[in-house]
Design a protein around this motif. Structure first.
Motif, PDB file in Angstrom:
ATOM      1  N   GLU A  94     -17.531  34.439  -4.190  1.00 39.11           N
ATOM      2  CA  GLU A  94     -16.832  33.091  -4.576  1.00 39.11           C
ATOM      3  C   GLU A  94     -15.621  33.519  -5.248  1.00 39.11           C
ATOM      4  OE1 GLU A  94     -20.412  29.858  -4.847  1.00 39.11           O
ATOM      5  OE2 GLU A  94     -19.349  30.454  -6.636  1.00 39.11           O
ATOM      6  N   LEU A  95     -15.809  34.468  -6.180  1.00 38.93           N
ATOM      7  CA  LEU A  95     -14.398  34.686  -6.815  1.00 38.93           C
ATOM      8  C   LEU A  95     -13.282  35.488  -5.955  1.00 38.93           C
ATOM      9  CD1 LEU A  95     -12.961  35.101  -9.663  1.00 38.93           C
ATOM     10  CD2 LEU A  95     -14.197  37.171 -10.209  1.00 38.93           C
ATOM     11  N   ASP A  96     -13.728  36.179  -5.158  1.00 40.93           N
ATOM     12  CA  ASP A  96     -12.917  37.001  -4.194  1.00 40.93           C
ATOM     13  C   ASP A  96     -12.311  35.833  -3.349  1.00 40.93           C
ATOM     14  OD1 ASP A  96     -13.474  39.177  -5.330  1.00 40.93           O
ATOM     15  OD2 ASP A  96     -14.974  39.934  -3.645  1.00 40.93           O
ATOM     16  N   TRP A  97     -12.975  34.962  -2.866  1.00 42.48           N
ATOM     17  CA  TRP A  97     -12.451  33.856  -2.074  1.00 42.48           C
ATOM     18  C   TRP A  97     -11.403  33.066  -2.700  1.00 42.48           C
ATOM     19  CZ3 TRP A  97     -17.870  31.978  -0.155  1.00 42.48           C
ATOM     20  CH2 TRP A  97     -18.439  32.846   0.800  1.00 42.48           C
ATOM     21  N   PHE A  98     -11.513  32.717  -4.022  1.00 36.40           N
ATOM     22  CA  PHE A  98     -10.671  32.027  -4.949  1.00 36.40           C
ATOM     23  C   PHE A  98      -9.362  32.892  -5.049  1.00 36.40           C
ATOM     24  CE2 PHE A  98      -8.643  30.272  -8.467  1.00 36.40           C
ATOM     25  CZ  PHE A  98      -8.406  29.113  -8.256  1.00 36.40           C
ATOM     26  N   VAL A  99      -9.510  34.104  -5.378  1.00 40.07           N
ATOM     27  CA  VAL A  99      -8.318  35.054  -5.608  1.00 40.07           C
ATOM     28  C   VAL A  99      -7.580  35.074  -4.294  1.00 40.07           C
ATOM     29  CG1 VAL A  99      -7.861  37.187  -6.173  1.00 40.07           C
ATOM     30  CG2 VAL A  99      -9.639  35.989  -7.499  1.00 40.07           C
ATOM     31  N   ASP A 105      -7.906  18.939  -2.962  1.00 36.12           N
ATOM     32  CA  ASP A 105      -9.056  18.185  -2.800  1.00 36.12           C
ATOM     33  C   ASP A 105      -9.889  18.273  -3.889  1.00 36.12           C
ATOM     34  OD1 ASP A 105      -8.063  17.513  -0.351  1.00 36.12           O
ATOM     35  OD2 ASP A 105      -9.310  18.910   0.713  1.00 36.12           O
ATOM     36  N   TYR A 106     -10.007  19.248  -4.907  1.00 32.94           N
ATOM     37  CA  TYR A 106     -10.742  19.485  -5.833  1.00 32.94           C
ATOM     38  C   TYR A 106      -9.991  19.974  -7.160  1.00 32.94           C
ATOM     39  CZ  TYR A 106     -14.659  19.241  -2.679  1.00 32.94           C
ATOM     40  OH  TYR A 106     -15.462  18.854  -1.574  1.00 32.94           O
ATOM     41  N   ASP A 107     -10.303  19.425  -8.399  1.00 30.15           N
ATOM     42  CA  ASP A 107      -9.558  20.057  -9.491  1.00 30.15           C
ATOM     43  C   ASP A 107     -10.152  21.134 -10.063  1.00 30.15           C
ATOM     44  OD1 ASP A 107      -7.351  17.737  -9.899  1.00 30.15           O
ATOM     45  OD2 ASP A 107      -9.360  16.428  -9.975  1.00 30.15           O
ATOM     46  N   LEU A 108     -11.526  21.158  -9.818  1.00 36.66           N
ATOM     47  CA  LEU A 108     -12.485  22.247 -10.589  1.00 36.66           C
ATOM     48  C   LEU A 108     -13.428  22.593  -9.763  1.00 36.66           C
ATOM     49  CD1 LEU A 108     -12.799  20.822 -14.403  1.00 36.66           C
ATOM     50  CD2 LEU A 108     -10.906  22.420 -13.547  1.00 36.66           C
ATOM     51  N   PHE A 109     -13.512  24.060  -9.478  1.00 38.32           N
ATOM     52  CA  PHE A 109     -14.649  24.500  -8.791  1.00 38.32           C
ATOM     53  C   PHE A 109     -15.608  25.315  -9.994  1.00 38.32           C
ATOM     54  CE2 PHE A 109     -17.480  27.232  -6.590  1.00 38.32           C
ATOM     55  CZ  PHE A 109     -17.524  26.848  -5.133  1.00 38.32           C
ATOM     56  N   LEU A 162     -13.131  26.236  -1.846  1.00 37.73           N
ATOM     57  CA  LEU A 162     -12.434  27.037  -3.014  1.00 37.73           C
ATOM     58  C   LEU A 162     -10.641  27.047  -2.545  1.00 37.73           C
ATOM     59  CD1 LEU A 162     -14.956  30.088  -3.368  1.00 37.73           C
ATOM     60  CD2 LEU A 162     -13.896  28.581  -5.278  1.00 37.73           C
ATOM     61  N   GLY A 163     -10.584  27.156  -1.192  1.00 33.06           N
ATOM     62  CA  GLY A 163      -9.200  27.293  -1.050  1.00 33.06           C
ATOM     63  C   GLY A 163      -8.435  25.912  -1.395  1.00 33.06           C
TER      64      GLY A 163
END
Length: 130
Positions: free
Chosen positions: A97-102, A8-12, A74-75
């Protein structure tokens, strides 16, 4: 729908709000100017029209409902761009936020690589973006 298939998103853009405080006499902070330039450069100069970039324009706080929305977004994001700074490193929310993305990147996807790390980048002073 993002430019990158399956997302849904290219960059966060993940950043500390303390780093986006406008300088005296300015209406916008450097993060906002960076995102504006990035959108222009990727769209006009690199031919990537239609990129969807997520960044917190509303100064979201750590409210539970917003946390769930950010975690979900983020997912559904192809690439996390971290504007790393001392403020970022010292922010528990930025680390979240970083942990959610990882965590989301560990879920099998069609993307070969969703995470890129740069060690200890040095950032210019805010006046360099004036």
């Amino acid at each position: 729908m993002a430019y990158t298939p399956g997302f849904d998103y290219d960059l966060f853009i993940s950043f500390s709000h303390r780093d986006n405080a406008p300088r005296p006499g300015q209406d916008t902070g450097w993060v906002e100017r960076f995102v504006d330039y990035l959108e222009w450069w990727l769209g006009k100069r690199r031919g990537l029209a239609g990129l969807k970039i997520w960044w917190d324009q509303r100064r979201l706080t750590g409210a539970t409902e917003l946390d769930r929305c950010i975690e979900q977004d983020l997912g559904r994001t192809a690439l996390l761009v971290v504007l790393h700074s001392h403020n970022y490193r010292n922010s528990a929310y930025c680390k979240q936020e970083l942990d959610w993305f990882v965590a989301a990147a560990k879920v099998p996807t069609t993307r070969a690589c969703r995470q890129w790390r740069a060690a200890h980048l040095q950032y210019p002073d805010q006046q360099d973006f004036a």
